[in-house]
Write an enzyme that holds these catalytic residues in place. Structure first.
Site, PDB file in Angstrom:
ATOM      1  N   HIS A 134      -8.110  -5.999   0.559  1.00 24.53           N
ATOM      2  CA  HIS A 134      -7.957  -5.574   1.953  1.00 24.53           C
ATOM      3  C   HIS A 134      -9.287  -5.091   2.540  1.00 24.53           C
ATOM      4  CE1 HIS A 134      -4.685  -4.128   4.940  1.00 24.53           C
ATOM      5  NE2 HIS A 134      -5.775  -4.484   5.575  1.00 24.53           N
ATOM      6  N   GLU A 194       0.558  -2.860  -1.432  1.00 26.72           N
ATOM      7  CA  GLU A 194      -0.826  -2.478  -1.691  1.00 26.72           C
ATOM      8  C   GLU A 194      -0.892  -1.034  -2.169  1.00 26.72           C
ATOM      9  OE1 GLU A 194      -3.262  -3.350   1.715  1.00 26.72           O
ATOM     10  OE2 GLU A 194      -2.782  -5.486   1.673  1.00 26.72           O
ATOM     11  N   ARG A 237      -1.581  -9.657   7.585  1.00 28.34           N
ATOM     12  CA  ARG A 237      -0.663  -8.690   6.999  1.00 28.34           C
ATOM     13  C   ARG A 237      -0.027  -9.300   5.766  1.00 28.34           C
ATOM     14  NH1 ARG A 237      -3.032  -6.229  10.254  1.00 28.34           N
ATOM     15  NH2 ARG A 237      -2.281  -4.777  11.872  1.00 28.34           N
TER      16      ARG A 237
END
Length: 529
Positions: free
Chosen positions: A279, A261, A232
């Site tokens: 990601h 993000e 994370r």
């Protein structure tokens, strides 16, 4: 008979559609378009979404026949689980669909960071042959620290063993014997940071883990360390990491997740020692296919009225009305227990006393277990998988019930034994017509305190002046006290201060209070969502 209607609101893998087969009427719509979604929900039994469809209270109200919402992925940010639960709608996801992909992405970033793969690739594509500049390091005989030994952390450990590394891990909620079975030695966070050649993060994001690897920690590491984060964003402080690499205190990093993000600009991106990806931890065809097939199977089970392993909430109507209000209380008590214990328990008793004990209260045990693990493992904890997590971590759990409750109409207690034999307990009740949540006991000390967002507990030897010291320190740091209670066993004996404050206590403030009052222990509990 009419077939149950399954509405697929976003792209679902062919394998997932195949699982549904001919037993259902499968319809499709654009879930991101509310003007299409809401009318399409009028007569559906199940809804399958990914991340673009907002399944909020309005959407659930538009689907009076809806029995199950399935998210083909891990997160549930776009599903209002509380609204679904109130409407008796089951919510399921695919919690294990991406764990292999995430573990493999971790290995990829470890190797890419060790061998400067991405940087050398970019240079060569740019017409530059720079062998000496991109000399890397081997993994053989290096120390790899895994922060968090949940499912993904365990897969990473398995995949790293053939490289000849020494595996250490920080996970205070996993018994050392369980880690040893995996060939991993459990250590403190300080030792992990200080001795590792590679640090890979696999922890949940919480108030406790946010900024876990910050400026202070990055001054303690080896200058040869490489830091990997596929968990994370925000657990690794990106600005502190940039400074550490620029100053030569950290050799490199591999990052797949970021504090915000999408992240397309950051000083880290300018550093040649940093490998970044957008990601991609779950971005494999296999993970997407697993997510589709897992939720399709869950939908079939739910519509057949069978047990659903990946259910996130309790099925509507399965819990007695008198028991339902106790579930959030039990979950909070579980979270408080874990914060007070600070480590894994070996045995846990969930005790339910009073009028509700005449009902089936097994779901209270599940709620308490959900709270016990919610803040300490990376994977999502549900009513269904919580007992399995307890079993995997060697925790013996027993539900104890009694209709006798001399002090309260109903009271729930979470009581556990730690590895060194110490006992930790916390009890709570719902008080008055408004069912106000109260903590009424901590480690044998009686009190009445509302479990607000920010709590603190200090155990010490009873003597004059302690309350004033605590108040002064908090005042010096502009932390406002909402309430304070002192409970003691005897005059001049052992005492406990319980505090609710308006903002979280930083670690340095907690340490200062413990030091100045000579506390045996000081713990903070953050219940903010």
């Amino acid at each position: 008979m009419n077939k149950p209607v399954v509405l697929v609101a976003e792209e679902l893998s062919e394998a997932g559609l195949a699982v549904l087969g001919a037993d259902f009427e499968v319809r499709h719509t654009d879930g991101a378009d509310r003007s299409q979604l809401l009318p399409a929900l009028a007569d559906v039994d199940a809804l399958i979404v990914r991340s673009a469809t907002q399944v909020d209270a309005e959407a659930i109200a538009a689907a009076p026949k809806l029995r199950v919402v399935a998210r083909a992925g891990v997160g549930l940010d776009n599903v209002d689980v509380e609204a679904a639960t109130k409407a008796g709608v089951m919510v399921v996801n695919a919690p294990t669909s991406n764990i292999t992909s995430a573990a493999e992405q971790t290995i990829a970033l470890i190797l890419a960071s060790a061998r400067n793969t991405a940087q050398a690739h970019a240079a060569l594509k740019n017409g530059e042959w720079k062998r000496s500049k991109y000399t890397g390091v081997e993994l053989d005989e290096k120390v790899v620290a895994i922060l968090g030994l949940g499912k993904i952390g365990q897969l990473v450990a398995q995949r790293l063993q053939p490289f000849g590394v020494e595996l250490i891990a920080y996970d205070p909620y996993l018994p050392p014997a369980r880690a040893a079975q995996m060939g991993v030695r459990l250590v403190s966070l300080e030792e992990a940071i200080r001795t590792a050649d590679f640090i890979t993060v696999h922890l949940p994001k919480s108030k406790e883990t946010l900024g876990l690897l910050g400026d202070r920690e990055l001054h303690e590491v080896k200058p040869s360390v490489r830091i990997i984060n596929v968990a994370r964003g925000g657990i690794v402080d990106e600005n502190a990491l940039y400074s550490a690499i620029k100053e030569g205190r950290v050799a490199g990093a591999g990052l797949d997740v970021f504090s915000k993000e999408p992240m397309t600009e950051h000083p880290l991106f300018e550093l040649d020692q940093v490998v970044v990806t957008p990601h991609l931890g779950a971005s494999t065809h296999e993970a997407q296919e697993k997510a589709g097939t897992q939720v399709a199977r869950s939908v079939k089970l739910a519509l057949a009225g069978e047990f659903v392993p990946d259910a996130v909430n309790v099925q509507g109507g399965a819990v007695a009305e008198d028991v339902k209000p106790g579930l959030p209380l039990a979950e909070k008590l579980g979270r408080v227990f874990t914060a007070l214990a600070g480590e894994s328990a070996t045995k846990l008793d969930i005790e339910v006393r009073g009028e509700i004990a005449t009902q089936d209260v097994r779901v209270v045990e599940l709620a308490a277990l959900k709270g016990v693990f919610a803040d300490v493992i990376e994977e999502q904890v549900t009513y269904v998988n919580a007992p399995l997590i307890a079993k995997e971590r060697g925790l013996t759990v027993e539900l104890v019930t009694s209709e006798e409750s001399p002090d309260w109409r109903n009271v729930i207690t979470v009581r556990g034994v730690l590895a060194d034999g110490r006992q930790v307990s916390v009890s709570g009740t719902l008080s008055g017509p408004r069912q106000i949540t109260k903590i009424v006991e901590v480690n044998g000390y009686q009190m009445e305190i509302e479990p607000t967002d920010h709590l603190a507990f200090f155990a010490y030897t009873d003597r004059p002046g302690i309350v004033g010291v605590v108040g002064r320190i908090l005042g010096d740091h502009s932390i406002n006290i909402a309430s304070m209670q002192v409970s003691r066993d005897t005059k001049g004996g052992k005492a406990l201060i319980a505090l609710t404050v308006d903002s979280a206590l930083p670690a340095e403030v907690l340490d200062q209070i413990v030091s100045e009052i000579g506390a045996e222990s000081g713990r903070t509990v953050d219940l903010a969502d």
